[in-house]
Scaffold this active site. Structure first.
Site, short mmCIF file in Angstrom:
data_model
loop_
_atom_site.label_atom_id
_atom_site.label_comp_id
_atom_site.label_asym_id
_atom_site.label_seq_id
_atom_site.Cartn_x
_atom_site.Cartn_y
_atom_site.Cartn_z
N GLU A 278 0.82 -1.22 0.00
CA GLU A 278 0.00 0.00 0.00
C GLU A 278 0.85 1.27 0.00
OE1 GLU A 278 -3.72 0.49 0.06
OE2 GLU A 278 -2.64 2.24 -0.62
N VAL B 14 3.07 3.47 -3.40
CA VAL B 14 2.65 4.61 -4.22
C VAL B 14 1.81 5.52 -3.34
CG1 VAL B 14 1.48 5.37 -6.32
CG2 VAL B 14 2.49 3.08 -6.22
N GLY C 40 2.61 7.05 -0.56
CA GLY C 40 2.91 7.04 0.88
C GLY C 40 1.70 6.74 1.74
N ILE D 71 -1.41 7.73 1.44
CA ILE D 71 -2.75 7.78 0.80
C ILE D 71 -3.23 6.36 0.53
CG2 ILE D 71 -4.11 8.68 -1.13
CD1 ILE D 71 -1.74 10.56 -1.77
N LYS E 234 6.43 4.25 -9.90
CA LYS E 234 5.05 4.31 -9.41
C LYS E 234 4.05 4.20 -10.57
CE LYS E 234 6.55 6.93 -5.41
NZ LYS E 234 6.88 8.26 -4.89
N GLY F 213 6.99 10.66 4.29
CA GLY F 213 7.10 10.98 5.72
C GLY F 213 6.94 9.70 6.54
N1 LIG Z 1 10.58 7.86 3.66
C1 LIG Z 1 9.37 7.96 3.11
O1 LIG Z 1 8.67 8.95 3.33
C2 LIG Z 1 8.84 6.84 2.25
C3 LIG Z 1 7.57 6.97 1.69
C4 LIG Z 1 7.05 5.92 0.91
C5 LIG Z 1 7.84 4.80 0.69
N2 LIG Z 1 9.09 4.73 1.23
C6 LIG Z 1 9.89 3.53 0.97
O2 LIG Z 1 10.14 2.88 2.22
C7 LIG Z 1 11.40 2.24 2.16
C8 LIG Z 1 12.26 2.73 3.33
O3 LIG Z 1 12.44 4.13 3.21
P1 LIG Z 1 13.09 4.99 4.40
O4 LIG Z 1 12.87 6.40 4.03
O5 LIG Z 1 12.59 4.49 5.70
O6 LIG Z 1 14.63 4.63 4.21
P2 LIG Z 1 15.81 4.84 5.26
O7 LIG Z 1 15.46 5.87 6.28
O8 LIG Z 1 17.05 5.00 4.47
O9 LIG Z 1 15.87 3.42 6.02
C9 LIG Z 1 16.40 2.28 5.44
C10 LIG Z 1 16.72 1.31 6.55
O10 LIG Z 1 17.17 0.08 6.00
C11 LIG Z 1 18.37 -0.32 6.68
N3 LIG Z 1 19.18 -1.09 5.74
C12 LIG Z 1 19.47 -0.78 4.45
N4 LIG Z 1 20.23 -1.75 3.91
C13 LIG Z 1 20.41 -2.68 4.86
C14 LIG Z 1 21.11 -3.91 4.93
N5 LIG Z 1 21.79 -4.37 3.87
N6 LIG Z 1 21.08 -4.61 6.09
C15 LIG Z 1 20.40 -4.15 7.17
N7 LIG Z 1 19.71 -2.99 7.17
C16 LIG Z 1 19.72 -2.26 6.03
C17 LIG Z 1 19.04 0.99 7.07
O11 LIG Z 1 19.94 0.76 8.15
P3 LIG Z 1 20.75 1.99 8.81
O12 LIG Z 1 19.69 2.84 9.48
O13 LIG Z 1 21.65 1.36 9.79
O14 LIG Z 1 21.43 2.68 7.67
C18 LIG Z 1 17.83 1.80 7.50
O15 LIG Z 1 17.48 1.53 8.84
C19 LIG Z 1 11.98 2.55 0.78
O16 LIG Z 1 11.67 1.51 -0.11
C20 LIG Z 1 11.25 3.80 0.38
O17 LIG Z 1 11.16 3.97 -1.02
C21 LIG Z 1 9.62 5.71 2.01
#
Ligand SMILES: NC(=O)c1ccc[n+]([C@@H]2O[C@H](COP(=O)([O-])OP(=O)(O)OC[C@H]3O[C@@H](n4cnc5c(N)ncnc54)[C@H](OP(=O)(O)O)[C@@H]3O)[C@@H](O)[C@H]2O)c1
Length: 425
Positions: free
Chosen positions: A126, A129, A131, A133, A202, A299
């Site tokens: 969900e 795409v 976030g 919504i 997306k 977010g």
């Molecule tokens: N942020 C948003 O607003 C948002 C919105 C919609 C979708 N998404 C999607 O949600 C996902 C996560 O986004 P995010 O913003 O939360 O990213 P993020 O803050 O960069 O978090 C990624 C996490 O994954 C961990 N990680 C990455 N590679 C790893 C590995 N090889 N082994 C163990 N841990 C690993 C990182 O560890 P460390 O903390 O130790 O580096 C971190 O805790 C992505 O697919 C993104 O596209 C994000």
């Protein structure tokens, strides 16, 4: 019923989710009858402060996926690997998976859906795409009986933030990008956002769900906002338009067209009012007419809410012992040849203001089968600028006309071209 949950990734979204699972465990149990127990969260850096107690942290991904207490895996690392292998391994072990990873779903969706179906478990996404919504569930469930015709989205908050600043504050592209980076709306490396790659992933997912064709990010015609000139946003404003980076998936007789590009949107269209980092998706179909979903596209907190909704559904699946996610049916419909797709264009020309200029230009368009809807002239003499907006005609006819315009003596430069939303509303 108790359900053990393992999270891969404890960053912005994973951290928020872990904290919510711990803080809201009793409230969720009261509401849903499900006792969601956080087992482990995988991260890379064990020293960094987190939103959840360090006792839950591990830097070993296998430890999460293979833990017999983990019945449901949430992937929030991002990227293709190791996320892809871990998701596949969890599914093949019969564990439902929830992910927010649009890059992974766009690239490997069909293979992962097959793996999930072969084990009778769900892959839910969900948050991939829009976030926070609710969008995937309405598309796959509430609207399963509708023959959608077009899906148009503002699905990248970074670019919408930049374009809003350019439109409303008159900021140049570079200045608006720097401000977005300073306020945390843009990454230090903004390429995936401003180049349209994120929106293309997306668009792939939206087109797949709406029309059953999985084109993959590489199959999406893509143009970013990095080449946009502030003058075009100002002209667009004078002409009653606002420029947005739209992703568009459309069911056409010749196939499904999927594209991402800057687009002039009439100020009266509902998508024109989507400002800043907000996301929106506009659906059209013969029975529902038009539907607009809008809200926070990113977010930690809003995205974790969407992920948590999926986690609750997946936990219900474990309780019921039957797959909850609707089948995603992918057919063999053709992908439309982009050159044959009809579109409208905005064209800015620098011309010599001499007798016969308009006739020469109109002649080229006429010969290429493109008719002109409106013409606007600014300045005189050597400084004359001509803005043309065309009626719908094939992409390839527009391209041919523009190539020919460049050879006309009276045209000093084709300064820019931007597509215009063909508004059937
Ligand atoms: N942020 C948003 O607003 C948002 C919105 C919609 C979708 N998404 C999607 O949600 C996902 C996560 O986004 P995010 O913003 O939360 O990213 P993020 O803050 O960069 O978090 C990624 C996490 O994954 C961990 N990680 C990455 N590679 C790893 C590995 N090889 N082994 C163990 N841990 C690993 C990182 O560890 P460390 O903390 O130790 O580096 C971190 O805790 C992505 O697919 C993104 O596209 C994000």
């Amino acid at each position: 019923m108790r359900v053990g949950i393992g999270i891969l990734g404890g960053g912005v979204v994973g951290g928020s989710l872990a904290r919510r699972l711990l803080d809201d465990r009793a409230a969720i149990a009261e509401k849903t009858g499900l006792d969601l127990e956080l087992i482990k969260v995988a991260i890379r850096d064990l020293e960094r402060p987190r939103l959840f107690p360090s006792a839950y942290a591990t830097n070993n991904l296998d430890e999460v996926v293979d833990d017999p207490d983990v019945a449901l895996v949430v992937e929030l690392m991002g990227g293709l690997e190791p996320a892809g292998s871990m998701v596949l391994r969890a599914l093949m072990a019969g564990k439902p998976v929830v992910t927010a990873n649009k890059e992974l779903v766009a690239a490997q969706g069909p293979a992962l859906f097959d793996a999930a179906a072969s084990k009778g478990v769900s892959l839910l996404f969900e948050a991939a795409v829009g976030g926070g919504i609710p969008l995937i569930r309405p598309l796959t469930e509430s609207l399963a009986g509708e023959k959608l015709t077009r899906v148009i989205g503002i699905v990248n908050g970074t670019t919408n933030y930049i374009l809003t600043a350019m439109d409303e504050a008159g900021s140049r592209y570079g200045v608006a990008l720097e401000e977005a980076q300073r306020l945390g709306f843009a990454e230090a490396d903004p390429t995936a956002d401003v180049g349209g790659g994120d929106a293309a992933a997306k668009a792939t997912i939206l087109a797949g769900l709406a029309f059953g064709v999985w084109v993959g990010s590489e199959g999406v015609y893509r143009q970013g906002i990095d080449g946009l000139d502030l003058r075009d946003l100002a002209f667009a404003r004078q002409l009653g338009y606002v420029v947005k980076l739209l992703c568009m998936a459309e069911s056409r007789p010749e196939g499904v067209s999927v594209r991402v590009h800057p687009t002039l949107v009439p100020r009266t269209h509902p998508l024109a009012s989507i400002r800043g980092a907000t996301n929106a998706v506009f659906l059209e179909g013969p029975a529902i007419g038009q539907l607009l979903f809008s809200g926070p596209g990113a977010g930690g907190e809003p995205t974790a809410t969407a992920v948590l909704g999926d986690v609750i559904d997946a936990a219900r699946e474990l309780l019921a012992g039957a797959q909850v996610a609707p089948r995603i049916l992918l057919g063999d419909r053709a992908v439309a040849d982009f050159g044959l797709v009809p579109s409208r264009w905005y064209i800015r020309l620098e011309v010599s203001d001499a007798p016969g200029v308009l006739a020469a230009i109109a002649g080229v368009f006429g010969e290429e089968g493109v008719s002109i809807a409106s013409v606007w002239q600014e300045g005189r003499g050597d400084e004359a600028t001509l803005i043309l907006i065309t009626h719908e005609a094939e992409e390839r006819a527009h391209i041919r006309a523009v190539v020919r315009l460049e050879t006309l003596e009276v045209v000093k430069q084709v300064a820019s071209t931007i597509r215009v939303l063909a508004d059937e509303s």
